[in-house]
Write a protein that holds these residues in place. Structure first.
Motif: not given
Length: 183
Positions: A93-100, A87-91, A71-81
């Motif tokens: 947030a997921l990084g923060g969750l993984r760290k926590r 996708a960047a915010r979700a990535r 899903l993140l890959k799809w969001g990164d490659e999507h033409p809509d900014p």
């Protein structure tokens, strides 16, 4: 549809009579992306026309959920900014969750290990107390002179002697020297 748009749709349904109005087809919903109160391009389905499905079953025309990575890959490659930004915010947030999550797991492991060590230490101290012989009480050695008599002699002869505690050795020696020698 965004979550905010879904909330607005549900609020509008509530203001127009709720689920009962939807079942009877009395809803007049508008599309928020258009100007003015025109009806939505797709009619709102009647709840009676939706078949009862088991909770875990999915209709075949509904897309299957993607794993997060895809899903993140799809969001990164999507033409809509905006989608790319989501996708960047979700990535992030997921990084923060993984760290926590990793931090919480480590803290749990540390706490568990500390509790086990404290329990083992208590067991060892108990065993040590069982093995160590009891220390005998310290008893004072009896003195070889009558302390009250030595203090009275010191006071009568002007020798400095403390009123309590051990009598200094030099006072005892002076007292012994003043005694008549046995013949």
């Amino acid at each position: 549809m965004t979550i905010a748009a879904l909330h607005r749709l549900l609020d509008e349904i509530d203001t127009q009579g709720g689920p009962e109005a939807a079942r009877q087809g009395r809803l007049r919903l508008t599309d928020d992306t258009q100007e003015g109160p025109e009806p939505m391009a797709q009619p709102v389905p009647q709840l009676s026309s939706i078949p009862d499905l088991p909770l875990k079953a999915r209709p075949t025309n509904e897309p299957q959920p993607l794993p997060v990575g895809q899903l993140l890959k799809w969001g990164d490659e999507h033409p809509d900014p905006e989608v790319q930004d989501q996708a960047a915010r979700a990535r992030a947030a997921l990084g923060g969750l993984r760290k926590r999550y990793a931090t919480d797991q480590e803290l749990t492991a540390i706490t568990t290990e500390a509790e086990q060590l404290e329990k083992r230490l208590a067991e060892l101290r108990t065993r040590e107390a069982e093995l160590v012989p009891a220390k005998p009480k310290k008893t004072r050695k009896p003195v070889g002179y009558p302390a009250a008599e030595v203090r009275a002699w010191a006071a009568a002869n002007g020798v400095d002697c403390p009123p309590v505690g051990r009598v200094p050795k030099k006072v005892v020696e002076a007292w012994r020297a003043s005694l008549p020698q046995a013949g």
